[in-house]
Motif scaffolding. Sequence first.
Motif, short mmCIF file in Angstrom:
data_model
loop_
_atom_site.label_atom_id
_atom_site.label_comp_id
_atom_site.label_asym_id
_atom_site.label_seq_id
_atom_site.Cartn_x
_atom_site.Cartn_y
_atom_site.Cartn_z
N GLU A 68 -2.37 -11.17 -6.89
CA GLU A 68 -1.17 -10.68 -6.77
C GLU A 68 -0.73 -11.43 -8.28
N ASP A 102 -2.97 -6.44 -7.44
CA ASP A 102 -2.02 -5.72 -6.41
C ASP A 102 -0.74 -6.17 -6.94
N ILE A 104 1.90 -4.19 -6.22
CA ILE A 104 2.94 -3.57 -5.09
C ILE A 104 4.34 -4.29 -5.10
N ALA A 105 4.16 -5.58 -5.23
CA ALA A 105 5.32 -6.24 -5.28
C ALA A 105 5.84 -6.47 -6.68
N SER A 130 2.98 0.51 -5.44
CA SER A 130 3.60 1.28 -4.24
C SER A 130 5.14 1.03 -4.38
N LYS A 131 5.68 0.30 -3.46
CA LYS A 131 7.08 -0.05 -3.51
C LYS A 131 7.99 0.47 -4.48
C1 LIG Z 1 4.15 -4.59 0.39
C2 LIG Z 1 2.91 -5.23 -0.08
C3 LIG Z 1 1.81 -4.56 0.30
C4 LIG Z 1 1.62 -3.37 1.16
O1 LIG Z 1 1.88 -2.35 0.48
P1 LIG Z 1 1.41 -0.93 1.17
O2 LIG Z 1 2.07 0.08 0.01
O3 LIG Z 1 2.70 -0.85 2.61
O4 LIG Z 1 0.25 -0.76 1.60
C5 LIG Z 1 0.71 -4.96 -0.46
N1 LIG Z 1 0.71 -6.08 -1.25
C6 LIG Z 1 1.73 -6.54 -1.76
C7 LIG Z 1 1.88 -7.80 -2.65
C8 LIG Z 1 3.12 -6.10 -1.04
O5 LIG Z 1 4.24 -6.82 -1.56
#
Ligand SMILES: *Cc1c(COP(=O)(O)O)cnc(C)c1O
Length: 303
Positions: A68, A102, A104-105, A130-131
């Motif tokens: 991350e 990653d 996503i956040a 994602s998010k």
């Molecule tokens: C929320 C989150 C995830 C999960 O994401 P999904 O889209 O639900 O798979 C994975 N990694 C991080 C850093 C997150 O904050």
Amino acid sequence: MYKRQITDIPLFTKQYAPLLINHKRVPSPADIFCPVSLTQTEHEQQCLATLESLLANEHEQICALILEPLMQGAAGMGFYSADYLESALALCQRFGVHAIFDEIATGFGRTGKLFALDYCEVKPDFVCLSKGLTGGYLPMSAVVTTDSIYQAFLDTKLERAFLHSHSYSGNPLGCAAALASLEVFDQDQVLKCNQAKSARIEAGFEQLSQLSGVGSLRGLGMVWAVTLTHPQVSSAQLGLAVAKLARDQGLMIRPIGNQLYLMPPYCITDDQLDQVFITLQQACETVLKQEAPAGYTHPSLLA
Ligand SMILES: *Cc1c(COP(=O)(O)O)cnc(C)c1O
């Protein structure tokens, strides 16, 4: 074949421990894991040295490093420098190991730039999104990779293609929401406007840090955190106690143990932010100020 695990948080893995492969882990460079005897820079250097020796010894068995970037979320909102990232990416390149961010956040402006990777010269091979991709309005996620990885799967022979899709891959509504959200980034100059909001959140937490029991202020862009401590209340209960009081005032927060953080939507207004901090200030005062004798149970924990 289905064994996989990338988190190191026992809460998420302990139940399945016998089923999981024992993948390699390296120490986290995040500030929340920095030993008191080291500066943050020394801590990151040590973590890099461990990563380097692992890659040097075992790179032939390792296909990727996943991390991350800049901020570890669920681990307790810990931050580390872009210098660590840059060095880790350089090590991956040197040893022929792919780097997976990653985001996503951290993606879509959370750290102040559009992506955490925008803080780096060297780029990762894969990025998980994602998010923030849709601004949270519809579910949509993506894994983005480089042309050379794409080319590795591009072939007239179907067997060579990457055939692992999902039923709703590329869902048109999700894509439309993502495109609309990205348009707002340009139209409303979201990243630029967030700079003032970021400063306001930092100032709010700075004010909160005047309370004894509130410390370790840290953050970046639109994510900031502090650590709560109380001699009589356990770490696990502290955040919960503050969250319960805040909820009574209409503010929903989700602390991680005693790590109190804010990661607000970018459309939050200055007035709303001020209200958030008034509420947090009151909740923290109530939870932290009381001097309780040994064995005493905090009233806000009994609710
Ligand atoms: C929320 C989150 C995830 C999960 O994401 P999904 O889209 O639900 O798979 C994975 N990694 C991080 C850093 C997150 O904050």
